[in-house]
Design a protein around this motif. Structure first.
Motif, PDB file in Angstrom:
ATOM      1  N   GLY A  40     -94.920 -77.587 -73.989  1.00  0.00           N
ATOM      2  CA  GLY A  40     -94.996 -78.561 -72.762  1.00  0.00           C
ATOM      3  C   GLY A  40     -94.115 -78.235 -71.606  1.00  0.00           C
ATOM      4  N   VAL A  41     -92.908 -77.725 -71.846  1.00  0.00           N
ATOM      5  CA  VAL A  41     -92.031 -77.494 -70.806  1.00  0.00           C
ATOM      6  C   VAL A  41     -92.545 -76.206 -70.265  1.00  0.00           C
ATOM      7  N   ALA A  42     -93.014 -75.198 -71.126  1.00  0.00           N
ATOM      8  CA  ALA A  42     -93.609 -73.911 -70.617  1.00  0.00           C
ATOM      9  C   ALA A  42     -94.759 -74.205 -69.893  1.00  0.00           C
ATOM     10  N   GLY A  43     -95.645 -75.218 -70.395  1.00  0.00           N
ATOM     11  CA  GLY A  43     -96.907 -75.409 -69.677  1.00  0.00           C
ATOM     12  C   GLY A  43     -96.635 -75.988 -68.136  1.00  0.00           C
ATOM     13  N   ILE A  44     -95.525 -76.806 -67.905  1.00  0.00           N
ATOM     14  CA  ILE A  44     -94.975 -77.189 -66.591  1.00  0.00           C
ATOM     15  C   ILE A  44     -94.859 -75.963 -65.872  1.00  0.00           C
ATOM     16  N   CYS A  45     -94.104 -74.980 -66.314  1.00  0.00           N
ATOM     17  CA  CYS A  45     -93.539 -73.863 -65.505  1.00  0.00           C
ATOM     18  C   CYS A  45     -94.765 -73.080 -65.346  1.00  0.00           C
ATOM     19  N   GLY A  46     -95.729 -73.151 -66.179  1.00  0.00           N
ATOM     20  CA  GLY A  46     -97.040 -72.182 -66.089  1.00  0.00           C
ATOM     21  C   GLY A  46     -97.696 -72.675 -64.935  1.00  0.00           C
ATOM     22  N   ASN A  47     -97.669 -73.971 -64.619  1.00  0.00           N
ATOM     23  CA  ASN A  47     -98.259 -74.670 -63.562  1.00  0.00           C
ATOM     24  C   ASN A  47     -97.613 -74.132 -62.211  1.00  0.00           C
ATOM     25  N   PHE A  48     -96.394 -74.332 -62.111  1.00  0.00           N
ATOM     26  CA  PHE A  48     -95.719 -73.836 -60.873  1.00  0.00           C
ATOM     27  C   PHE A  48     -95.941 -72.311 -60.620  1.00  0.00           C
ATOM     28  N   ILE A  49     -95.648 -71.463 -61.698  1.00  0.00           N
ATOM     29  CA  ILE A  49     -95.776 -70.098 -61.531  1.00  0.00           C
ATOM     30  C   ILE A  49     -97.188 -69.851 -61.137  1.00  0.00           C
ATOM     31  N   ALA A  50     -98.327 -70.423 -61.371  1.00  0.00           N
ATOM     32  CA  ALA A  50     -99.559 -69.922 -61.208  1.00  0.00           C
ATOM     33  C   ALA A  50     -99.771 -70.513 -59.503  1.00  0.00           C
ATOM     34  N   GLY A  51     -99.375 -71.625 -59.409  1.00  0.00           N
ATOM     35  CA  GLY A  51     -99.304 -72.218 -57.841  1.00  0.00           C
ATOM     36  C   GLY A  51     -98.948 -71.246 -56.850  1.00  0.00           C
ATOM     37  N   LEU A  92     -95.442 -68.407 -74.508  1.00  0.00           N
ATOM     38  CA  LEU A  92     -96.750 -67.626 -73.976  1.00  0.00           C
ATOM     39  C   LEU A  92     -97.866 -68.521 -73.747  1.00  0.00           C
ATOM     40  N   TRP A  93     -98.308 -69.147 -74.522  1.00  0.00           N
ATOM     41  CA  TRP A  93     -99.535 -70.086 -74.755  1.00  0.00           C
ATOM     42  C   TRP A  93     -99.422 -71.283 -73.677  1.00  0.00           C
ATOM     43  N   GLY A  94     -98.176 -71.994 -73.617  1.00  0.00           N
ATOM     44  CA  GLY A  94     -97.913 -73.162 -72.803  1.00  0.00           C
ATOM     45  C   GLY A  94     -97.723 -72.414 -71.398  1.00  0.00           C
ATOM     46  N   ALA A  99    -101.073 -72.742 -66.367  1.00  0.00           N
ATOM     47  CA  ALA A  99    -101.697 -72.133 -65.183  1.00  0.00           C
ATOM     48  C   ALA A  99    -103.244 -72.605 -64.982  1.00  0.00           C
ATOM     49  N   VAL A 100    -103.811 -73.267 -66.125  1.00  0.00           N
ATOM     50  CA  VAL A 100    -105.113 -73.187 -65.962  1.00  0.00           C
ATOM     51  C   VAL A 100    -105.683 -74.496 -65.140  1.00  0.00           C
ATOM     52  N   PRO A 101    -105.206 -75.593 -65.008  1.00  0.00           N
ATOM     53  CA  PRO A 101    -105.871 -76.435 -63.748  1.00  0.00           C
ATOM     54  C   PRO A 101    -105.660 -76.134 -62.547  1.00  0.00           C
ATOM     55  N   VAL A 102    -104.302 -75.664 -62.067  1.00  0.00           N
ATOM     56  CA  VAL A 102    -104.296 -75.567 -60.810  1.00  0.00           C
ATOM     57  C   VAL A 102    -105.086 -74.017 -60.126  1.00  0.00           C
ATOM     58  N   THR A 103    -104.843 -73.348 -61.293  1.00  0.00           N
ATOM     59  CA  THR A 103    -105.717 -71.968 -60.808  1.00  0.00           C
ATOM     60  C   THR A 103    -107.323 -72.203 -60.837  1.00  0.00           C
ATOM     61  N   PHE A 104    -107.917 -72.655 -61.910  1.00  0.00           N
ATOM     62  CA  PHE A 104    -109.205 -72.942 -62.064  1.00  0.00           C
ATOM     63  C   PHE A 104    -110.072 -73.769 -61.102  1.00  0.00           C
ATOM     64  N   GLN A 105    -108.934 -74.820 -60.461  1.00  0.00           N
ATOM     65  CA  GLN A 105    -109.398 -75.821 -59.446  1.00  0.00           C
ATOM     66  C   GLN A 105    -109.614 -75.066 -58.272  1.00  0.00           C
ATOM     67  N   THR A 106    -108.615 -74.311 -58.157  1.00  0.00           N
ATOM     68  CA  THR A 106    -108.436 -73.558 -56.855  1.00  0.00           C
ATOM     69  C   THR A 106    -109.549 -72.382 -56.795  1.00  0.00           C
ATOM     70  N   TRP A 107    -109.893 -71.714 -57.827  1.00  0.00           N
ATOM     71  CA  TRP A 107    -110.844 -70.895 -58.077  1.00  0.00           C
ATOM     72  C   TRP A 107    -112.197 -71.559 -57.474  1.00  0.00           C
ATOM     73  N   ILE A 108    -112.441 -72.869 -57.972  1.00  0.00           N
ATOM     74  CA  ILE A 108    -113.908 -73.447 -57.712  1.00  0.00           C
ATOM     75  C   ILE A 108    -113.816 -73.805 -56.485  1.00  0.00           C
ATOM     76  N   LEU A 109    -112.548 -74.252 -55.939  1.00  0.00           N
ATOM     77  CA  LEU A 109    -112.720 -74.907 -54.551  1.00  0.00           C
ATOM     78  C   LEU A 109    -113.075 -73.698 -53.457  1.00  0.00           C
ATOM     79  N   ASP A 110    -112.457 -72.486 -54.044  1.00  0.00           N
ATOM     80  CA  ASP A 110    -112.591 -71.345 -53.238  1.00  0.00           C
ATOM     81  C   ASP A 110    -114.103 -70.906 -53.166  1.00  0.00           C
ATOM     82  N   ALA A 111    -114.919 -71.087 -54.232  1.00  0.00           N
ATOM     83  CA  ALA A 111    -116.219 -70.788 -54.193  1.00  0.00           C
ATOM     84  C   ALA A 111    -117.268 -71.694 -53.494  1.00  0.00           C
TER      85      ALA A 111
END
Length: 144
Positions: A40-51, A92-94, A99-111
């Motif tokens: 879960g902590v890695a997931g939070i970090c992944g969100n910020f890294i992806a952002g 690694l998985w986290g 990174a999924v939510p912020v990345t994929f939503q940005t990808w869709i909004l860009d499209a």
């Protein structure tokens, strides 16, 4: 939308089996909670890294997520896990899943820049449908 559906469904189907896999590998039950917290902590970090990455490297971030998540899932299933190896794989998985939510939503909004409300609505619906499908197919079925 299709990639979102597949990634989210795959994640939740696989995540259902993390605890049983770790138990089968002999990881102490008390450590499993710590490992899931680490995920879960890695997931939070992944969100910020992806952002930080998506502003200049959106496509590469999507490709990276699409490679990291399956690799982590396969590794967890195939490696004879100890608390250390499981921790590394779950980090690694986290990072990838976070990174999924912020990345994929940005990808869709860009499209669909001219229809951001509709695109966001479709993204959220796809995300939630994926979770519902995975909840009904994963360990324990729809009876949770």
């Amino acid at each position: 939308m299709g990639i979102t559906f597949l990634v989210i469904t795959g994640h939740f189907l696989a995540y259902t089996f993390v605890r049983p896999i770790l138990q089968d590998d002999g990881v102490d039950d008390n450590m499993i909670g710590v490992l899931l917290l680490t995920f879960g902590v890695a997931g939070i970090c992944g969100n910020f890294i992806a952002g930080a990455l998506i502003a200049k490297r959106l496509r590469q971030t999507v490709v990276g997520i699409s490679a990291v998540l399956p690799a982590a899932m396969v590794l967890l299933a195939l490696v004879d896990n100890t608390a250390v190896t499981a921790g590394a794989i779950l980090i690694l998985w986290g990072l990838g899943y976070g990174a999924v939510p912020v990345t994929f939503q940005t990808w869709i909004l860009d499209a669909a820049p001219d229809t951001s409300e509709a695109a966001s609505s479709l993204y959220v619906s796809t995300f939630n449908l994926s979770r519902a499908v995975a909840g009904c197919r994963g360990r324990g079925g729809c009876h949770r």
